[in-house]
Structure formats: structure tokens, C-alpha cells
Design an enzyme around this catalytic site. Structure first.
Site, mmCIF file in Angstrom:
data_model
loop_
_atom_site.group_PDB
_atom_site.id
_atom_site.type_symbol
_atom_site.label_atom_id
_atom_site.label_comp_id
_atom_site.label_asym_id
_atom_site.label_seq_id
_atom_site.Cartn_x
_atom_site.Cartn_y
_atom_site.Cartn_z
ATOM 1 N N ASP A 110 30.908 -14.541 7.211
ATOM 2 C CA ASP A 110 29.826 -15.252 7.914
ATOM 3 C C ASP A 110 28.645 -14.356 8.249
ATOM 4 O O ASP A 110 27.813 -14.712 9.076
ATOM 5 C CB ASP A 110 30.375 -15.920 9.189
ATOM 6 C CG ASP A 110 30.466 -14.959 10.358
ATOM 7 O OD1 ASP A 110 30.689 -13.754 10.115
ATOM 8 O OD2 ASP A 110 30.286 -15.414 11.487
ATOM 9 N N GLU A 111 28.551 -13.216 7.594
ATOM 10 C CA GLU A 111 27.530 -12.246 7.982
ATOM 11 C C GLU A 111 26.906 -11.615 6.742
ATOM 12 O O GLU A 111 27.621 -11.249 5.815
ATOM 13 C CB GLU A 111 28.228 -11.169 8.818
ATOM 14 C CG GLU A 111 27.320 -10.306 9.626
ATOM 15 C CD GLU A 111 28.116 -9.320 10.482
ATOM 16 O OE1 GLU A 111 29.242 -9.656 10.920
ATOM 17 O OE2 GLU A 111 27.629 -8.211 10.693
HETATM 18 P P1 TTP Z 1 32.546 -13.064 13.784
HETATM 19 O O1 TTP Z 1 31.185 -13.241 13.191
HETATM 20 O O2 TTP Z 1 32.914 -11.730 14.321
HETATM 21 O O3 TTP Z 1 32.762 -14.099 14.969
HETATM 22 P P2 TTP Z 1 32.293 -15.602 15.104
HETATM 23 O O4 TTP Z 1 31.412 -16.033 13.983
HETATM 24 O O5 TTP Z 1 33.488 -16.460 15.316
HETATM 25 O O6 TTP Z 1 31.467 -15.590 16.465
HETATM 26 P P3 TTP Z 1 30.033 -14.929 16.756
HETATM 27 O O7 TTP Z 1 29.552 -14.342 15.461
HETATM 28 O O8 TTP Z 1 29.176 -16.048 17.252
HETATM 29 O O9 TTP Z 1 30.297 -13.898 17.804
HETATM 30 O O10 TTP Z 1 33.650 -13.458 12.718
HETATM 31 C C1 TTP Z 1 33.459 -14.478 11.753
HETATM 32 C C2 TTP Z 1 34.745 -15.232 11.504
HETATM 33 O O11 TTP Z 1 35.764 -14.338 11.081
HETATM 34 C C3 TTP Z 1 35.283 -15.926 12.738
HETATM 35 O O12 TTP Z 1 34.736 -17.217 12.934
HETATM 36 C C4 TTP Z 1 36.749 -15.938 12.478
HETATM 37 C C5 TTP Z 1 37.022 -14.741 11.622
HETATM 38 N N1 TTP Z 1 37.628 -13.664 12.440
HETATM 39 C C6 TTP Z 1 39.010 -13.554 12.481
HETATM 40 O O13 TTP Z 1 39.713 -14.314 11.791
HETATM 41 N N2 TTP Z 1 39.563 -12.586 13.275
HETATM 42 C C7 TTP Z 1 38.820 -11.747 14.051
HETATM 43 O O14 TTP Z 1 39.356 -10.902 14.781
HETATM 44 C C8 TTP Z 1 37.374 -11.854 14.001
HETATM 45 C C9 TTP Z 1 36.514 -10.956 14.844
HETATM 46 C C10 TTP Z 1 36.845 -12.826 13.196
HETATM 47 MG MG MG Z 2 29.814 -14.864 13.380
#
Ligand code: TTP
Ligand code: MG
Length: 386
Positions: A110-111
Site C-alpha cells: 500500500d505504499e
Molecule cells: P501500513 O501502511 O503500515 O498500515 P495501514 O495502511 O493499515 O495504516 P496507515 O498506513 O494508515 O497507518 O500497512 C499496510 C497494510 O499492510 C496494512 O493495512 C496491513 C498490512 N500489515 C500487516 O499485515 N501487518 C503489519 O504489522 C503491518 C504494519 C501492516
Molecule cells: Mg498504509
């Protein structure tokens, strides 16, 4: 808005908000506005993958044992991880980024970092496109380097954009705790705090030799640079798109075959444009069709020679439609092009008779419906969803 200095591109860090949970809330309207936790089974020592911002208000966090999360927020809706849907959303988001720049470094599901002109304006446009096409919240940090783009994104979350520029570092970054910097995890943060280094400003004013004693040479150099907003890491541009697609969900079910064909034409024109923009040629063309009962089919044809022509894309998609359209009404229509090649010249040799027939069909459809009917329809859908 800050204008590019030294003609350097701006860097965007695009990170979807509460990604897995946002997909679940989008697809199940009754979960919207509620604490949603996505992750493993609480009875099987599962952990939280992520949770909605409503659940975060109760202290729930990624990687927390699910049992503890449910103690903090007993009313949470707990859902299993459905990677297939998240991956589809992730691919679509990446495709949206590709419309704005070829310079993309995907970091995770997602990044992604993007290099663009006019970062702040582009960030607004990207966020709008992701919201309109995918109904997902996205936050974008904008700056001159990866570090500051990442920090801007963290500070802006959720569902926002923010720019930070190097000259703003003392005022905006120095008062923040060291943990805002990438590379400062719990262990490093603890070591720094034990030595009286609490904020980024403390780090910036500490001597290099003092930092070396605490962190070792390499980490000391890196964090000293970061504390001053300096970061010369380049984007790793390994990414080339594998597919491009365009689709539309109609505001009302469609019964008219010719309306479907004119829609198909406009989707083909958009895809042809996007292929030519990047110098790609497609070898596969797929038609996606959803019926009123939500049954969805995808049918693919492999071309004898790759193409970037609107007319050819349309012709093959139309053949698929005629073969597989079944009975109306239809709810969704899409085209995807895949097996993309760079720089094939083969398709530039026109097949005159075929082109002529296609053009006749196109003109007849345009006469009946007028141009840009699809995009009018798209805007209607978007208005309804807002
Ligand atoms: P992130 O971008 O770290 O988190 P997020 O999108 O849920 O929240 P935000 O960016 O708004 O802080 O991670 C992206 C996805 O990766 C997240 O939706 C679920 C997955 N993920 C895991 O499965 N385990 C984890 O420990 C993390 C950090 C993320
Ligand atoms: Mg995220």
C-alpha cells in the site's frame, strides 16, 4: 505551492490509510465509521494486521495479539485477511500512479514513492482519482527527498496531503520525538533517550562523535543527516506495469448493446492513449463484464501482433463482447491490456480494410451517442458515491 528548484523532481510518498480495513469498510458499508480489525483468529493466537482509525482510538495497533486488541475494543468487528481483494486494490492504485509518472518505487502493498513535477498539485489529483475510482483513503507526503516525504505523510495521516521542505525542518521536524525518523525503532529510540536525546533537534545538535559512541559509525552518520532533513537516497525504479485497465460500473443497469459498444470504444481510446503515453504495446486484450446478478466474467484474446491502437483494442474487445455478452442487462464493462511490450513497431503497419470497418462502426456509434458519453456516466457514478 512550492515550485521546483534546480529542476529537481518532487518526491511523493503515497500510503493508503488503514489499508486492509479500509477495503473492508468500503465493501461493507455497514462497517463504515466502526472499529474494524483485520487479522488472525483470536482463538488461535492471531495478531492484528491492521485496524480502522476508529479502532486505533481504543489503542489497537498492527502486530498486537488479537486477544489484547479485543480487550481494548470489545465491540470491534474482526475480519480475516482477504489478500486477494487487497492485492486487486493495490494493483489498481499502482495503475493510477502510472498515469501521473513512470518513476515509481513500490515499497509495499500500500505504499510507493513517486517522482513527479509539481508535487503538491499532483498529490491532490492522485488522491482525487483514488477516491473517485476506488473509494479508498490515501495520504501523500510531498517533499524534495524520500525522508521528508515519508515524515510529511506520517504527520498528515489519515486521508490528507502535506508538503514539508528542507528549510522548514528546524521549525517543523526538530520539535518532534526521534521516533518520527525512519531507522529509529524502539531499541535505537531507547538508547538515544538514555543519552538525553529526545527530539530530532537534540539529534541535530549532538556531535557526530557522541552519536557514534551511542549508535556506531554508520547509523550515527545516517541519523545525523536525517535530523537535518538530508537524504540522498534515489528511487529504485524497478517497476514496469504488467497490465493497464479501464472499467466502468454503470449508474443503472444497461440493456442497450450499442450503448455497451460505445462505452467499450471510449474505454479502448483511454487505454490506447495510456499505452502510447508510455510507449507500450499490448499482446493480450481482456474483456470484463458483470451481469445484473453480479456474475462477472473475464475473457482474453492474444493478438497476432502487439498493438497500441484504439481501433484495434476496440475491435478485439468488441469481438469478445459479441461472443460472450450473454443476455442484458449489464452492470459493469471493462477492458484490460496485458503482456505489455516496449517499443514494438509491428502494429504500426496498418491493416487498411480492418481499420476502415472499425472506423465505420465507430462513426456510427458516435453519431448515435455523441462523444465522451462514458466519462459523463463516470462522473454521475462518482457524484452518487460521494
Ligand atoms: P501500513 O501502511 O503500515 O498500515 P495501514 O495502511 O493499515 O495504516 P496507515 O498506513 O494508515 O497507518 O500497512 C499496510 C497494510 O499492510 C496494512 O493495512 C496491513 C498490512 N500489515 C500487516 O499485515 N501487518 C503489519 O504489522 C503491518 C504494519 C501492516
Ligand atoms: Mg498504509
Amino acid at each position: 505551492m512550492v515550485v521546483n528548484r534546480d529542476d529537481q523532481p518532487h518526491i511523493l510518498l503515497c500510503d493508503l490509510d488503514a489499508f486492509f480495513a479500509s477495503v473492508e469498510q468500503r465493501d461493507n458499508p455497514r462497517f463504515q465509521g466502526k472499529p474494524v480489525i483485520v487479522g488472525g483468529d483470536p482463538d488461535a493466537r492471531g495478531v492484528v494486521s491492521t485496524c480502522s482509525y476508529e479502532a486505533r482510538e481504543h489503542g489497537v495497533r498492527s502486530a498486537m495479539p488479537m486477544r489484547r486488541a479485543l480487550k481494548l475494543c470489545p465491540e470491534a468487528i474482526v475480519l480475516p485477511v482477504d489478500m486477494h481483494r487487497y492485492k486487486a486494490a493495490s494493483r489498481h492504485v499502482l495503475e493510477i500512479y502510472e498515469r501521473f509518472t513512470p518513476d515509481i518505487e513500490p515499497v509495499s502493498i500500500d505504499e510507493a514513492y513517486l517522482a513527479v513535477r509539481d508535487g503538491y498539485e499532483t498529490a491532490k489529483k492522485i488522491r482525487r482519482a483514488v477516491r473517485e475510482e476506488l473509494s479508498l483513503p490515501l495520504t501523500i507526503g510531498v517533499s524534495a527527498n524520500k525522508l521528508l516525504a515519508k515524515i510529511a505523510c506520517k504527520l498528515a495521516k489519515p486521508d490528507n496531503e502535506k508538503d514539508i521542505w528542507p528549510e522548514e525542518v528546524p521549525a517543523m521536524i526538530w520539535p518532534l520525538p526521534v521516533s518520527i525518523l525512519p531507522g529509529v525503532g524502539p531499541a535505537t529510540g531507547r538508547k538515544l533517550r538514555q543519552n538525553g536525546i529526545i527530539t530530532v533537534g537534540d539529534l541535530a545538535s549532538a556531535s557526530l562523535s557522541a552519536l557514534e559512541n551511542i549508535l556506531g559509525h554508520k547509523a550515527a552518520l545516517m541519523l545525523k543527516d536525517y535530523a537535518n532533513g538530508c537524504d540522498d537516497r534515489k528511487l529504485v525504479l524497478s517497476h514496469t506495469p504488467k497490465t493497464l485497465s479501464e472499467e466502468i460500473t454503470f449508474p443503472q443497469d444497461v440493456y442497450d448493446r450499442e450503448y455497451m459498444l460505445v462505452t467499450l470504444l471510449e474505454l479502448a481510446e483511454e487505454l490506447g492513449y495510456r499505452l502510447r503515453l508510455r510507449g507500450f504495446f499490448a499482446r493480450n486484450i481482456s474483456l470484463k463484464l458483470r451481469f445484473a446478478d453480479f456474475k462477472t466474467i473475464t475473457r482474453t484474446v492474444t493478438l497476432p501482433k502487439p498493438t497500441d491502437s484504439d481501433g484495434e483494442i476496440f475491435a478485439y474487445a468488441r469481438d469478445l463482447f459479441i461472443r460472450y455478452c450473454g443476455r442484458p442487462p449489464w452492470r459493469l464493462l471493462g477492458i484490460r491490456v496485458s503482456a505489455l511490450d516496449e517499443g514494438s513497431q509491428l502494429s504500426l503497419i496498418p491493416d487498411h480494410e480492418k481499420e476502415r470497418r472499425i472506423t465505420q462502426t465507430l462513426d456510427r456509434l458516435r453519431e448515435k451517442f455523441g462523444r465522451k458519453i462514458v466519462f459523463k456516466a463516470k462522473r454521475l457514478v462518482q457524484k452518487k458515491e460521494q
